[in-house]
Design a protein around this motif. Structure first.
Motif, PDB file in Angstrom:
ATOM      1  N   GLY A   1       5.292  30.182  41.274  1.00 48.03           N
ATOM      2  CA  GLY A   1       4.137  30.639  40.461  1.00 48.03           C
ATOM      3  C   GLY A   1       3.662  29.985  39.128  1.00 48.03           C
ATOM      4  O   GLY A   1       5.130  29.433  38.777  1.00 48.03           O
ATOM      5  N   ALA A   2       2.574  30.575  38.309  1.00 46.30           N
ATOM      6  CA  ALA A   2       2.499  29.612  36.869  1.00 46.30           C
ATOM      7  C   ALA A   2       3.729  29.792  35.750  1.00 46.30           C
ATOM      8  O   ALA A   2       4.468  30.913  35.854  1.00 46.30           O
ATOM      9  CB  ALA A   2       1.413  29.440  36.155  1.00 46.30           C
ATOM     10  N   GLY A   3       4.616  28.775  35.919  1.00 45.71           N
ATOM     11  CA  GLY A   3       6.187  28.785  34.540  1.00 45.71           C
ATOM     12  C   GLY A   3       4.834  28.871  33.372  1.00 45.71           C
ATOM     13  O   GLY A   3       3.474  29.451  32.870  1.00 45.71           O
ATOM     14  N   VAL A   4       5.434  28.695  31.828  1.00 45.65           N
ATOM     15  CA  VAL A   4       5.445  29.437  30.563  1.00 45.65           C
ATOM     16  C   VAL A   4       4.608  28.122  30.200  1.00 45.65           C
ATOM     17  O   VAL A   4       4.832  26.842  30.538  1.00 45.65           O
ATOM     18  CB  VAL A   4       6.564  29.208  29.867  1.00 45.65           C
ATOM     19  CG1 VAL A   4       6.080  29.641  27.943  1.00 45.65           C
ATOM     20  CG2 VAL A   4       7.163  30.853  30.347  1.00 45.65           C
ATOM     21  N   SER A   5       3.363  27.836  29.855  1.00 47.46           N
ATOM     22  CA  SER A   5       2.242  27.367  29.194  1.00 47.46           C
ATOM     23  C   SER A   5       2.352  27.450  27.499  1.00 47.46           C
ATOM     24  O   SER A   5       2.237  28.181  27.508  1.00 47.46           O
ATOM     25  CB  SER A   5       1.177  26.847  30.238  1.00 47.46           C
ATOM     26  OG  SER A   5      -0.127  27.945  29.979  1.00 47.46           O
TER      27      SER A   5
ATOM     28  N   CYS B   1       0.866  30.573  22.748  1.00 45.11           N
ATOM     29  CA  CYS B   1       1.797  30.045  23.846  1.00 45.11           C
ATOM     30  C   CYS B   1       1.595  31.274  24.794  1.00 45.11           C
ATOM     31  O   CYS B   1       0.830  32.441  25.116  1.00 45.11           O
ATOM     32  CB  CYS B   1       3.045  30.197  23.644  1.00 45.11           C
ATOM     33  SG  CYS B   1       4.975  30.561  25.118  1.00 45.11           S
ATOM     34  N   ASP B   2       1.496  31.307  26.150  1.00 49.59           N
ATOM     35  CA  ASP B   2       1.075  31.771  27.714  1.00 49.59           C
ATOM     36  C   ASP B   2       2.137  31.991  29.070  1.00 49.59           C
ATOM     37  O   ASP B   2       2.721  31.130  28.923  1.00 49.59           O
ATOM     38  CB  ASP B   2       0.257  30.817  28.488  1.00 49.59           C
ATOM     39  CG  ASP B   2      -0.856  31.702  28.567  1.00 49.59           C
ATOM     40  OD1 ASP B   2      -2.410  31.877  29.289  1.00 49.59           O
ATOM     41  OD2 ASP B   2      -0.723  32.921  29.338  1.00 49.59           O
ATOM     42  N   PRO B   3       2.174  32.879  28.333  1.00 48.92           N
ATOM     43  CA  PRO B   3       4.219  33.369  28.739  1.00 48.92           C
ATOM     44  C   PRO B   3       3.702  33.762  31.152  1.00 48.92           C
ATOM     45  O   PRO B   3       2.556  33.881  30.875  1.00 48.92           O
ATOM     46  CB  PRO B   3       4.147  34.463  28.760  1.00 48.92           C
ATOM     47  CG  PRO B   3       2.970  35.296  28.098  1.00 48.92           C
ATOM     48  CD  PRO B   3       2.027  34.795  27.661  1.00 48.92           C
ATOM     49  N   ILE B   4       5.037  33.421  31.362  1.00 46.22           N
ATOM     50  CA  ILE B   4       5.037  33.900  33.215  1.00 46.22           C
ATOM     51  C   ILE B   4       4.312  36.327  32.959  1.00 46.22           C
ATOM     52  O   ILE B   4       4.437  36.456  32.415  1.00 46.22           O
ATOM     53  CB  ILE B   4       5.769  33.822  32.801  1.00 46.22           C
ATOM     54  CG1 ILE B   4       6.676  32.205  33.430  1.00 46.22           C
ATOM     55  CG2 ILE B   4       6.178  34.857  34.538  1.00 46.22           C
ATOM     56  CD1 ILE B   4       8.167  32.209  33.486  1.00 46.22           C
ATOM     57  N   SER B   5       3.372  35.542  33.760  1.00 42.87           N
ATOM     58  CA  SER B   5       3.330  36.910  33.919  1.00 42.87           C
ATOM     59  C   SER B   5       3.633  37.992  33.716  1.00 42.87           C
ATOM     60  O   SER B   5       4.425  37.876  34.968  1.00 42.87           O
ATOM     61  CB  SER B   5       1.846  36.895  35.247  1.00 42.87           C
ATOM     62  OG  SER B   5       1.297  38.216  35.489  1.00 42.87           O
TER      63      SER B   5
ATOM     64  N   ALA C   1       8.943  30.833  25.655  1.00 44.05           N
ATOM     65  CA  ALA C   1      10.259  30.806  26.006  1.00 44.05           C
ATOM     66  C   ALA C   1       9.786  32.610  26.991  1.00 44.05           C
ATOM     67  O   ALA C   1       8.780  33.337  26.012  1.00 44.05           O
ATOM     68  CB  ALA C   1      11.303  31.184  26.397  1.00 44.05           C
ATOM     69  N   SER C   2      10.004  33.301  27.544  1.00 43.77           N
ATOM     70  CA  SER C   2       9.349  34.361  27.994  1.00 43.77           C
ATOM     71  C   SER C   2      10.796  34.807  28.555  1.00 43.77           C
ATOM     72  O   SER C   2      10.969  33.525  29.671  1.00 43.77           O
ATOM     73  CB  SER C   2       8.488  34.409  28.746  1.00 43.77           C
ATOM     74  OG  SER C   2       7.786  34.439  30.297  1.00 43.77           O
TER      75      SER C   2
ATOM     76  N   ASP D   1      19.399  38.456  30.487  1.00 40.64           N
ATOM     77  CA  ASP D   1      17.984  37.912  31.450  1.00 40.64           C
ATOM     78  C   ASP D   1      17.806  36.522  31.143  1.00 40.64           C
ATOM     79  O   ASP D   1      17.605  36.180  29.938  1.00 40.64           O
ATOM     80  CB  ASP D   1      16.410  38.757  30.483  1.00 40.64           C
ATOM     81  CG  ASP D   1      15.912  40.419  31.284  1.00 40.64           C
ATOM     82  OD1 ASP D   1      15.253  41.062  30.555  1.00 40.64           O
ATOM     83  OD2 ASP D   1      16.710  39.958  31.969  1.00 40.64           O
ATOM     84  N   THR D   2      17.218  36.376  32.175  1.00 38.81           N
ATOM     85  CA  THR D   2      16.882  34.273  32.246  1.00 38.81           C
ATOM     86  C   THR D   2      15.897  34.255  31.454  1.00 38.81           C
ATOM     87  O   THR D   2      14.733  34.428  31.208  1.00 38.81           O
ATOM     88  CB  THR D   2      17.094  34.379  33.280  1.00 38.81           C
ATOM     89  OG1 THR D   2      18.567  34.084  34.274  1.00 38.81           O
ATOM     90  CG2 THR D   2      16.336  32.084  33.287  1.00 38.81           C
ATOM     91  N   GLN D   3      15.419  33.229  30.410  1.00 40.07           N
ATOM     92  CA  GLN D   3      14.306  32.715  29.618  1.00 40.07           C
ATOM     93  C   GLN D   3      14.050  31.435  30.488  1.00 40.07           C
ATOM     94  O   GLN D   3      14.094  30.785  30.005  1.00 40.07           O
ATOM     95  CB  GLN D   3      14.917  32.481  27.910  1.00 40.07           C
ATOM     96  CG  GLN D   3      15.564  34.255  27.308  1.00 40.07           C
ATOM     97  CD  GLN D   3      15.361  33.987  25.966  1.00 40.07           C
ATOM     98  OE1 GLN D   3      14.894  33.068  24.594  1.00 40.07           O
ATOM     99  NE2 GLN D   3      16.375  34.501  25.416  1.00 40.07           N
ATOM    100  N   TYR D   4      13.063  31.932  30.157  1.00 43.43           N
ATOM    101  CA  TYR D   4      12.203  31.045  31.034  1.00 43.43           C
ATOM    102  C   TYR D   4      11.463  30.367  29.920  1.00 43.43           C
ATOM    103  O   TYR D   4      10.483  30.083  29.195  1.00 43.43           O
ATOM    104  CB  TYR D   4      11.201  30.891  32.508  1.00 43.43           C
ATOM    105  CG  TYR D   4      11.850  32.010  33.012  1.00 43.43           C
ATOM    106  CD1 TYR D   4      12.042  32.792  33.203  1.00 43.43           C
ATOM    107  CD2 TYR D   4      12.570  31.100  34.065  1.00 43.43           C
ATOM    108  CE1 TYR D   4      13.407  33.467  34.099  1.00 43.43           C
ATOM    109  CE2 TYR D   4      12.872  31.606  35.243  1.00 43.43           C
ATOM    110  CZ  TYR D   4      12.871  32.680  35.448  1.00 43.43           C
ATOM    111  OH  TYR D   4      14.381  33.790  35.849  1.00 43.43           O
ATOM    112  N   PHE D   5      10.683  28.481  29.392  1.00 41.31           N
ATOM    113  CA  PHE D   5      11.019  28.053  28.644  1.00 41.31           C
ATOM    114  C   PHE D   5       9.837  26.682  29.193  1.00 41.31           C
ATOM    115  O   PHE D   5       9.880  27.099  29.807  1.00 41.31           O
ATOM    116  CB  PHE D   5      11.820  26.676  28.189  1.00 41.31           C
ATOM    117  CG  PHE D   5      12.639  27.631  27.038  1.00 41.31           C
ATOM    118  CD1 PHE D   5      14.208  28.060  27.414  1.00 41.31           C
ATOM    119  CD2 PHE D   5      12.903  27.675  25.567  1.00 41.31           C
ATOM    120  CE1 PHE D   5      14.639  28.586  27.234  1.00 41.31           C
ATOM    121  CE2 PHE D   5      13.809  27.981  25.085  1.00 41.31           C
ATOM    122  CZ  PHE D   5      14.646  28.675  25.344  1.00 41.31           C
TER     123      PHE D   5
END
Lengths: 114, 116
Positions: B1-5, B23-27, B93-94, B103-107
């Motif tokens: 799926g799409a990541g953070v943009s 910032c557009d986070p992961i859905s 990050a989200s 929780d893991t933060q995705y950058f």
């Protein structure tokens, strides 16, 4: 307060050498601990994590053990590859409620030569 | 799926101007974070959102910095009267927001801001 101290780089190794990057932390209580990696031209990505004392995180041949006695979370790999060249960041998530932020070290740049 | 943009990837502005970084986070991720990374340093926390509300804005350096997340998804970091010292890479990050401390933060890839 909460802080992370990493060994200063840069670190230069030959392929197949053993890697250790030291990380120590200061926190009240028991934080969660993380290693993030930033490959050239890419964003930060989680490498491994440990959420309680004596846990070992591992991924892609890298390992780190959460040592509460020495407040450390050293990163190790038995045989590095050229593709491991990157900047490595140690980080903690504070144990007290409300502060979900990550506190990062300054980063250690690793270069692996063929 | 799409990541953070994050957009834009690069922003050059003049001292005193206003900028917005998106910032557009992961859905589905309810937690969203902004960090700032200066050259040769680790990322430094700015602000954390849980849903639409800012749960922790203790890292914002001064009142020139403001961030919003009106619908609990996309977030915008706003900087007024930019100064040369604001030049840095701004990271978003989200995370899922369920077990926040672990929780893991995705950058995202970051926005490089240069103030001339």
């Amino acid at each position: 307060g909460n802080s992370v101290t990493q060994m200063e780089g840069p670190v230069t190794l030959s392929e197949e050498a053993f890697l250790t990057i030291n990380c120590t932390y200061t926190a009240t209580g028991y934080p969660s601990l993380f290693w993030y990696v930033q490959y050239p031209g890419e964003g930060l990505q989680l490498l491994l994590k440990a959420t309680k004392a004596d846990d070992k995180g591992s991924n892609k041949g890298f390992e780190a053990t959460y040592r509460k006695e020495t407040t450390s979370f050293h990163l190790e790999k038995g045989s590095v590859q050229v593709s491991d060249s990157a900047v490595y960041f140690c980080a903690l998530s504070p144990p007290q409620g409300g502060s979900e932020k990550l506190v990062f070290g300054k980063g250690t740049k690793l270069t692996v030569n063929p | 799926g799409a990541g953070v943009s994050q957009t834009p990837s690069n922003k050059v502005t003049e001292k005193g101007k206003y900028v917005e970084l998106r910032c557009d986070p992961i859905s589905g991720h309810t937690a969203l974070y902004w960090y700032r990374q200066s050259l040769g340093q680790g990322p430094e926390f700015l602000i954390y959102f849980q849903g639409t509300g800012a749960a922790d804005d203790s890292g914002l350096p001064n009142d020139r910095f403001f961030a919003v997340r009106p619908e609990g998804s996309v977030s915008t970091l706003k900087i007024q009267r930019t100064e040369r010292g604001d030049s840095a890479v701004y990271l978003c990050a989200s995370s899922q927001g369920t077990h926040r401390r672990t929780d893991t933060q995705y950058f995202g890839p970051g926005t490089r801001l240069t103030v001339l």
